[in-house]
Design a protein around this motif. Structure first.
Motif, PDB file in Angstrom:
ATOM      1  N   ASP A  23     -14.207   2.412 -26.132  1.00 32.01           N
ATOM      2  CA  ASP A  23     -13.681   1.067 -26.628  1.00 32.01           C
ATOM      3  C   ASP A  23     -13.278   0.289 -25.556  1.00 32.01           C
ATOM      4  O   ASP A  23     -13.115   0.469 -24.378  1.00 32.01           O
ATOM      5  CB  ASP A  23     -12.647   1.378 -27.417  1.00 32.01           C
ATOM      6  N   CYS A  57      -3.802   0.862 -23.372  1.00 34.38           N
ATOM      7  CA  CYS A  57      -4.159   2.119 -24.205  1.00 34.38           C
ATOM      8  C   CYS A  57      -5.338   2.916 -23.326  1.00 34.38           C
ATOM      9  O   CYS A  57      -5.978   3.804 -23.797  1.00 34.38           O
ATOM     10  CB  CYS A  57      -4.779   1.757 -25.476  1.00 34.38           C
ATOM     11  N   HIS A  90      -8.281   1.871 -22.257  1.00 36.40           N
ATOM     12  CA  HIS A  90      -9.818   1.552 -22.811  1.00 36.40           C
ATOM     13  C   HIS A  90     -10.485   1.233 -21.558  1.00 36.40           C
ATOM     14  O   HIS A  90     -11.725   1.428 -21.300  1.00 36.40           O
ATOM     15  CB  HIS A  90      -9.657   0.361 -23.746  1.00 36.40           C
ATOM     16  N   GLU A 111     -11.003  -2.187 -30.753  1.00 31.39           N
ATOM     17  CA  GLU A 111     -10.388  -0.919 -31.482  1.00 31.39           C
ATOM     18  C   GLU A 111      -9.366  -1.102 -32.353  1.00 31.39           C
ATOM     19  O   GLU A 111      -8.651  -0.566 -33.000  1.00 31.39           O
ATOM     20  CB  GLU A 111     -10.412   0.338 -30.356  1.00 31.39           C
ATOM     21  N   GLU A 112      -8.428  -2.190 -31.215  1.00 36.20           N
ATOM     22  CA  GLU A 112      -6.745  -2.175 -31.727  1.00 36.20           C
ATOM     23  C   GLU A 112      -6.769  -3.353 -32.902  1.00 36.20           C
ATOM     24  O   GLU A 112      -6.582  -4.478 -32.586  1.00 36.20           O
ATOM     25  CB  GLU A 112      -6.035  -2.813 -30.508  1.00 36.20           C
ATOM     26  N   HIS A 152     -10.435   9.910 -26.052  1.00 39.63           N
ATOM     27  CA  HIS A 152      -9.293   9.078 -25.883  1.00 39.63           C
ATOM     28  C   HIS A 152      -8.677   9.880 -24.983  1.00 39.63           C
ATOM     29  O   HIS A 152      -7.990  11.121 -25.085  1.00 39.63           O
ATOM     30  CB  HIS A 152      -8.559   8.608 -27.028  1.00 39.63           C
TER      31      HIS A 152
HETATM   32 ZN   LIG Z   1      -6.839   3.349 -27.639  1.00 41.89          ZN
END
Ligand SMILES: [Zn+2]
Ligand SMILES: [Zn+2]
Length: 395
Positions: free
Chosen positions: A76, A101, A103, A135-136, A162
């Protein structure tokens, strides 16, 4: 650990890519510079690139041999609307945007694998490199699928990684079945009849109704749900009124529902509607319910989950692969890809934060935290995993 030498040797070069992406975060569906970097990097290594799927999505394909069997590997690309508090040189250059996150790291691990696979050509079939936007909360995976991702790039299976803070570096976690929850949002609008707060008998008080609805909703979790089925219902918003001496006309209640199963979500939706409408009716008010399903549950296909776990065994040793990891109530839009194709979603350990203490500022490092940073030690580990997964799948 059995890491690929070319990946450990080029760690500083790959780290530079990761840190450049970290310094230039872009929000969902705005990943223009990010997509440029990914596409230019892949093209530079002689990899076929398609752009524009799902808006800013990028897909690379490496073909080798004669088989048309294909594996999809997904990373992502988007960042979050968070003001980064880190002080290191690669901190976000943009106010209010941050790769919190990891990514940036997901893209880099996949790029690392792509470079090795394109050069080594140690497989027979197609490796499809899926760089997805949004993705978020933007369901970028769904947008790519709607744009014909799997028609234009057929895949026999899809996988995603992830990073997971708290899981040790050098560990993977994957389970058959649910990994992440579905997420739905609801908003209830109660309509009563406003008036003077000293003359309540001449009003229909929506505040009283809203409070009773909130209490009633928790009864779904404790009484209506089968206790075996995991579920969360959180009321996170109550809005009503502006003055202490006025009964308002309306009240709004909102929140989220997380489950691992569509049938459980169906139950919650039914019950939220029923409790809201009948509670309102009992008081002479009315209620309308808006229930929106965002992401479905991320559910691993058992065969592909075990396949990925066996590959991880080879990379980091079986004792470092957690096969009974508990699912989390967070959500992930890779769920849409797992509904379209068999596959699995894995966690790769991001460590306890030691990588951040040397000049990176202290503080917790859970995902979506303003002082989070992806751990660059993962780049050769995740890169090696992707390479071995593709080689094994396309033997
Ligand atoms: Zn994530
Ligand atoms: Zn996130």
């Amino acid at each position: 650990m059995q890491l690929i030498e070319s990946l450990t040797e080029s760690k500083s070069e790959l780290q530079a890519i990761r840190r450049d992406l970290h310094a230039h975060p872009e929000l969902r569906f705005e990943e223009h510079r990010t997509a440029d970097v990914v596409a230019r990097t892949l093209s530079g290594w002689g990899i076929e690139v398609q752009r524009g799927l799902g808006g800013t999505g990028v897909v690379g394909r490496i073909r080798c041999g004669t088989s048309r069997r294909a594996i999809g590997l997904r990373a992502d690309m988007d960042a979050l609307p968070i003001q980064e508090t880190n002080g290191f040189p690669h901190r976000s250059h943009f106010d209010g945007r941050m790769h919190a996150c990891g990514h940036d790291g997901h893209m880099t691990m996949l790029l690392a694998a792509a470079r090795h696979l394109a050069a080594a050509r140690t497989f027979d079939g197609d490796v499809v490199l899926i760089f997805q936007p949004a993705e978020e909360g933007g369901a970028g995976a769904q947008r790519m699928i709607q744009d014909g991702l799997f028609e234009r790039f057929p895949c026999d299976a899809v996988f995603a990684l992830h990073n997971w803070p708290g899981l040790d570096v050098g560990q993977f976690a994957v389970a058959p079945g649910p990994m992440m929850a579905s997420t739905s949002e609801f908003e209830i609008r109660v309509t009563g009849r406003g008036g003077h707060a000293a003359l309540p008998h001449l009003t229909v008080d929506p505040v009283l109704v809203a409070v009773q609805i909130v209490q009633g909703l928790q009864g779904i979790v404790t009484r209506a749900r089968n206790p075996i089925d995991a579920a969360v219902l959180s009321v996170t918003m109550i809005h009503a009124g502006d003055a202490t001496n006025v009964v308002p006309d309306t009240a709004r209640v909102g929140g989220t529902v997380r489950t691992f199963d569509d049938a459980v979500t169906d139950l919650f939706e039914r019950q939220i509607r029923q409790i809201s409408q009948l509670t309102a009716q009992a008081h002479g008010a009315s209620a309308s319910v808006d229930f929106r399903r965002s992401y479905p549950a991320t559910v691993n296909h058992p065969e592909q989950a075990e396949f990925a776990a066996r590959v991880a065994d080879r990379v980091v040793g079986a004792h470092n692969v957690v096969r009974d990891v508990d699912p989390t109530m967070g959500a992930e839009d890779f769920a849409f890809m797992l509904r379209a194709r068999p596959g699995a979603y894995l966690f790769i350990g991001n460590g306890a934060g030691a990588h951040r203490e040397a000049g990176h500022g202290a503080g917790p490092c859970m995902l979506h935290n303003a002082s989070y940073d992806f751990n660059d030690d993962l780049i050769p580990i995740g890169g090696t995993f992707w390479v071995r997964l593709a080689e094994e799948f396309l033997r």
